[in-house]
Design a protein around this motif. Structure first.
Motif, PDB file in Angstrom:
ATOM      1  N   ARG A 318       1.400  -6.479 -16.826  1.00  0.00           N
ATOM      2  CA  ARG A 318       0.309  -6.246 -15.989  1.00  0.00           C
ATOM      3  C   ARG A 318       0.890  -5.344 -14.753  1.00  0.00           C
ATOM      4  O   ARG A 318       1.116  -5.539 -13.477  1.00  0.00           O
ATOM      5  CB  ARG A 318      -0.123  -7.529 -15.222  1.00  0.00           C
ATOM      6  N   THR A 319       1.193  -4.151 -15.378  1.00  0.00           N
ATOM      7  CA  THR A 319       1.762  -3.171 -14.255  1.00  0.00           C
ATOM      8  C   THR A 319       1.060  -2.606 -13.162  1.00  0.00           C
ATOM      9  O   THR A 319       1.697  -2.124 -12.021  1.00  0.00           O
ATOM     10  CB  THR A 319       2.559  -1.929 -14.771  1.00  0.00           C
ATOM     11  N   GLU A 320      -0.117  -2.627 -13.211  1.00  0.00           N
ATOM     12  CA  GLU A 320      -1.290  -2.343 -12.209  1.00  0.00           C
ATOM     13  C   GLU A 320      -1.318  -3.069 -11.019  1.00  0.00           C
ATOM     14  O   GLU A 320      -1.437  -2.537 -10.003  1.00  0.00           O
ATOM     15  CB  GLU A 320      -2.538  -2.420 -12.749  1.00  0.00           C
ATOM     16  N   ASP A 321      -0.497  -4.352 -10.959  1.00  0.00           N
ATOM     17  CA  ASP A 321       0.067  -4.979  -9.851  1.00  0.00           C
ATOM     18  C   ASP A 321       1.143  -4.530  -9.182  1.00  0.00           C
ATOM     19  O   ASP A 321       1.226  -4.989  -7.980  1.00  0.00           O
ATOM     20  CB  ASP A 321       0.227  -6.443 -10.378  1.00  0.00           C
ATOM     21  N   ILE A 322       2.023  -3.856  -9.864  1.00  0.00           N
ATOM     22  CA  ILE A 322       3.139  -3.393  -9.120  1.00  0.00           C
ATOM     23  C   ILE A 322       3.146  -2.602  -7.830  1.00  0.00           C
ATOM     24  O   ILE A 322       3.651  -2.865  -6.581  1.00  0.00           O
ATOM     25  CB  ILE A 322       4.303  -2.763 -10.040  1.00  0.00           C
ATOM     26  N   PRO A 323       2.408  -1.538  -7.974  1.00  0.00           N
ATOM     27  CA  PRO A 323       2.104  -0.829  -6.483  1.00  0.00           C
ATOM     28  C   PRO A 323       1.768  -1.581  -5.407  1.00  0.00           C
ATOM     29  O   PRO A 323       2.028  -1.406  -4.416  1.00  0.00           O
ATOM     30  CB  PRO A 323       0.945   0.148  -6.910  1.00  0.00           C
ATOM     31  N   HIS A 324       0.745  -2.704  -5.570  1.00  0.00           N
ATOM     32  CA  HIS A 324       0.049  -3.336  -4.654  1.00  0.00           C
ATOM     33  C   HIS A 324       1.260  -4.302  -4.100  1.00  0.00           C
ATOM     34  O   HIS A 324       1.430  -4.678  -2.913  1.00  0.00           O
ATOM     35  CB  HIS A 324      -0.920  -4.072  -5.006  1.00  0.00           C
ATOM     36  N   LEU A 325       2.095  -4.957  -5.018  1.00  0.00           N
ATOM     37  CA  LEU A 325       3.226  -5.794  -4.673  1.00  0.00           C
ATOM     38  C   LEU A 325       4.143  -4.914  -3.921  1.00  0.00           C
ATOM     39  O   LEU A 325       4.766  -5.487  -2.796  1.00  0.00           O
ATOM     40  CB  LEU A 325       3.808  -6.455  -5.698  1.00  0.00           C
ATOM     41  N   VAL A 326       4.562  -3.822  -4.282  1.00  0.00           N
ATOM     42  CA  VAL A 326       5.495  -3.006  -3.587  1.00  0.00           C
ATOM     43  C   VAL A 326       4.928  -2.575  -2.030  1.00  0.00           C
ATOM     44  O   VAL A 326       5.825  -2.941  -1.078  1.00  0.00           O
ATOM     45  CB  VAL A 326       5.742  -1.652  -4.411  1.00  0.00           C
ATOM     46  N   SER A 327       3.632  -2.271  -2.006  1.00  0.00           N
ATOM     47  CA  SER A 327       3.348  -1.847  -0.464  1.00  0.00           C
ATOM     48  C   SER A 327       3.241  -3.449   0.099  1.00  0.00           C
ATOM     49  O   SER A 327       3.591  -3.195   1.292  1.00  0.00           O
ATOM     50  CB  SER A 327       2.042  -1.478  -0.612  1.00  0.00           C
ATOM     51  N   HIS A 328       2.939  -4.477  -0.477  1.00  0.00           N
ATOM     52  CA  HIS A 328       3.066  -5.959   0.351  1.00  0.00           C
ATOM     53  C   HIS A 328       4.375  -5.857   0.781  1.00  0.00           C
ATOM     54  O   HIS A 328       4.627  -6.345   2.106  1.00  0.00           O
ATOM     55  CB  HIS A 328       2.606  -6.763  -0.444  1.00  0.00           C
ATOM     56  N   PHE A 329       5.373  -5.839  -0.145  1.00  0.00           N
ATOM     57  CA  PHE A 329       6.739  -6.290   0.111  1.00  0.00           C
ATOM     58  C   PHE A 329       7.429  -5.368   1.243  1.00  0.00           C
ATOM     59  O   PHE A 329       8.268  -5.692   2.099  1.00  0.00           O
ATOM     60  CB  PHE A 329       7.499  -6.370  -1.045  1.00  0.00           C
ATOM     61  N   LEU A 330       7.120  -3.891   1.203  1.00  0.00           N
ATOM     62  CA  LEU A 330       7.624  -3.189   2.074  1.00  0.00           C
ATOM     63  C   LEU A 330       7.079  -3.623   3.473  1.00  0.00           C
ATOM     64  O   LEU A 330       7.891  -3.218   4.509  1.00  0.00           O
ATOM     65  CB  LEU A 330       6.979  -1.438   1.796  1.00  0.00           C
ATOM     66  N   SER A 331       5.923  -3.709   3.654  1.00  0.00           N
ATOM     67  CA  SER A 331       5.290  -4.008   4.987  1.00  0.00           C
ATOM     68  C   SER A 331       5.765  -5.606   5.341  1.00  0.00           C
ATOM     69  O   SER A 331       6.202  -5.599   6.530  1.00  0.00           O
ATOM     70  CB  SER A 331       3.614  -4.423   4.691  1.00  0.00           C
ATOM     71  N   GLU A 332       5.813  -6.188   4.424  1.00  0.00           N
ATOM     72  CA  GLU A 332       6.739  -7.690   4.870  1.00  0.00           C
ATOM     73  C   GLU A 332       8.071  -7.427   5.362  1.00  0.00           C
ATOM     74  O   GLU A 332       8.455  -8.047   6.585  1.00  0.00           O
ATOM     75  CB  GLU A 332       6.795  -8.299   3.763  1.00  0.00           C
ATOM     76  N   PHE A 333       8.932  -6.619   4.880  1.00  0.00           N
ATOM     77  CA  PHE A 333      10.499  -6.709   5.205  1.00  0.00           C
ATOM     78  C   PHE A 333      10.440  -5.384   6.146  1.00  0.00           C
ATOM     79  O   PHE A 333      11.594  -5.823   6.940  1.00  0.00           O
ATOM     80  CB  PHE A 333      11.214  -6.420   3.742  1.00  0.00           C
ATOM     81  N   SER A 334       9.664  -4.579   6.279  1.00  0.00           N
ATOM     82  CA  SER A 334       9.648  -3.547   7.617  1.00  0.00           C
ATOM     83  C   SER A 334       9.339  -4.486   8.765  1.00  0.00           C
ATOM     84  O   SER A 334      10.132  -4.153   9.785  1.00  0.00           O
ATOM     85  CB  SER A 334       8.572  -2.452   7.286  1.00  0.00           C
ATOM     86  N   ASP A 335       8.212  -5.308   8.663  1.00  0.00           N
ATOM     87  CA  ASP A 335       8.172  -5.989   9.677  1.00  0.00           C
ATOM     88  C   ASP A 335       9.285  -7.404  10.078  1.00  0.00           C
ATOM     89  O   ASP A 335       9.791  -7.106  11.456  1.00  0.00           O
ATOM     90  CB  ASP A 335       6.889  -6.865   9.614  1.00  0.00           C
ATOM     91  N   LYS A 336       9.782  -7.690   8.973  1.00  0.00           N
ATOM     92  CA  LYS A 336      10.992  -8.588   9.389  1.00  0.00           C
ATOM     93  C   LYS A 336      12.198  -7.924   9.951  1.00  0.00           C
ATOM     94  O   LYS A 336      12.773  -8.547  10.847  1.00  0.00           O
ATOM     95  CB  LYS A 336      11.425  -9.155   7.877  1.00  0.00           C
ATOM     96  N   TYR A 337      12.427  -6.695   9.311  1.00  0.00           N
ATOM     97  CA  TYR A 337      13.735  -6.079  10.150  1.00  0.00           C
ATOM     98  C   TYR A 337      13.500  -4.876  10.978  1.00  0.00           C
ATOM     99  O   TYR A 337      14.241  -4.176  11.221  1.00  0.00           O
ATOM    100  CB  TYR A 337      14.450  -5.387   8.797  1.00  0.00           C
TER     101      TYR A 337
END
Length: 453
Positions: A318-337
């Motif tokens: 279900r590779t169509e989920d990957i861009p949205h997960l990447v965007s979510h994790f980038l936002s999560e860890f950008s905020d964290k760090y």
């Protein structure tokens, strides 16, 4: 409005630019539902540009299921502010607050909406509007997806969460079985009671029964003098997740079966049964049916648990989920760090091609590493881990898609792979030069380009 017009000390272009770059989405429609303005946050929420959205109507977006539920129609009728939790097409949950702006005749002229993601428990203006597609409101249980397969799974999970039927969640390691179980708990009438996840594989074999069911004081050598409350009792009134249930020995399976059927259990060292009200969700990355056939899992327990089976497909399916997960994790860890990281289209293409045997867990760890190690805002091909460019398997798997990358991009990516691998092993430009048979000057230049940049 002229550019020299001041708004609280800002000229109009500056003020407009500030609104355009707010984290929260600002969304403005006219009295015909037509979208007049949306700021840049739309890219995070919908994967669409401002130009792609402005000019369409909110009814168009609702029909195309960009979000749900929609409340503009009742808001126009009631002529009052509305607020609701909504779920976007990518699975993200947001809080939307819509404020009507009236003309001199008290008719709605504009509606301005504020759309905020990562919501916690926020009181709404009217909490009677609910979404059957809600997937939880906290960072810990958020699950991001866009694929039809995952929408179907979450829709079914939400439906069965309203009743106490037992179920089994299956899927590879790292696909999010615990997240789904937690979502089911939070969508159930038991949501205010404990959710207790238990990894059965991590329980020492000699202590499994005492950990699950507790024990009386002095029940065995080394037991606490006051006894101990088991994990089943801790989940009383709520939900108990038995993750990796296939690892339980047959003796413990028998006790689980009795507890599920009779709603009671006997702690180790006790003789009196203890009543318990708990919903059981099991999870496994193995085929329980095959284990039943081999005699390693009780057939009666299997059928008692498997009222409903929820299968979560691996990320590579279900590779169509990957861009949205990447965007979510980038936002999560950008905020964290306390930083800001984005990813280039070419780097994202490589992530889409990766097999992700560790599924979402592996992707999350890769993105966290990239946020921590990247020195540039935009993460490019050269900053991806060496494993993303593994020659074995990857080349054969993606030969058909090679035309998506230019010759220069392919050679640059592989050059970066060779340099990073050599530098990780040899640590100095001189040794890298010797190993790759380069001049030290060229080796130093390439190390600066692919390793230290």
């Amino acid at each position: 409005m002229g550019e020299d017009k001041k708004i609280y000390g800002f000229d109009f272009p500056t003020f407009f630019n500030l609104i355009d770059n707010m984290y929260d989405e600002i969304y403005i429609t006219d009295n015909n539902y037509k979208l007049l303005y949306v700021n840049k946050a739309c890219a995070r929420h919908y994967g669409a540009t401002q130009d792609e959205m402005i000019g369409k109507t909110s009814l168009d977006f609702s029909r195309e299921e960009w979000w749900g539920p929609s409340f503009l129609t009742p808001m126009y009728e009631d002529k009052k502010a509305y607020g609701a939790r909504q779920t976007l097409a990518n699975g993200m949950e947001v809080l939307t607050i819509a404020i009507p702006i009236f003309d001199k005749d008290n008719n709605i002229e504009y509606v301005i909406m504020n759309v905020r993601d990562d919501v916690k428990e926020i009181d709404l203006y009217n909490d009677q509007i609910d979404s059957e597609f809600s997937i939880g409101s906290t960072q810990s249980n958020k699950y991001i997806f866009k694929s039809k397969a995952m929408k179907k799974i979450y829709s079914l999970a939400t439906k069965i969460s309203k009743v106490d039927a037992t179920c089994i969640i299956t899927g590879e390691t790292g696909v999010g079985k615990t997240h789904l179980a937690n979502h089911m708990h939070l969508s159930s009438p038991r949501k205010d009671k404990p959710f207790i996840p238990v990894n059965c594989a991590s329980l020492p074999s000699e202590l499994i029964e005492s950990e699950l069911f507790g024990y009386a004081k002095g029940a065995f050598t080394g037991a606490s003098h006051s006894g101990k409350k088991g994990l089943v009792s801790m989940a009383d009134g709520g939900t108990l997740l038995l993750d990796e249930i296939s690892e339980l020995p047959l003796s413990a399976q028998a006790k689980i079966l009795h507890m599920v059927q009779e709603k009671e259990f006997i702690p180790v060292g006790e003789t009196t049964p203890v009543k318990v009200d708990v919903r059981i969700i099991a999870a496994t990355n193995k085929s329980l049916k095959s284990l039943v056939e081999l005699g390693h899992f009780r057939e009666d327990l299997y059928y008692r648990l498997n009222v409903v089976e929820l299968y979560i497909p691996p990320l590579r399916k279900r590779t169509e989920d990957i861009p949205h997960l990447v965007s979510h994790f980038l936002s999560e860890f950008s905020d964290k760090y306390n930083t800001n990281r984005q990813i280039s289209d070419r780097a994202l293409e490589v992530l889409l091609r990766h097999e992700w045997r560790g599924n979402i867990r592996e992707l999350r760890h890769v993105i966290e590493r990239l946020v921590l190690t990247s020195d540039t805002v935009v993460i490019g091909l050269n900053q991806l881990p060496i494993s993303m460019f593994s020659i074995e398997g990857q080349a054969e798997q993606h030969d058909e898609d090679d035309e998506d990358f230019s010759f220069d991009e392919k050679t640059s990516a592989y050059e970066g792979y060779l340099i990073r691998k050599a530098y990780e092993k040899y640590k100095t430009s001189r040794k890298v030069a010797e190993h790759l048979q380069l001049s030290q000057t060229r080796a130093s230049k390439l190390i600066r380009k692919y390793v230290k940049n």
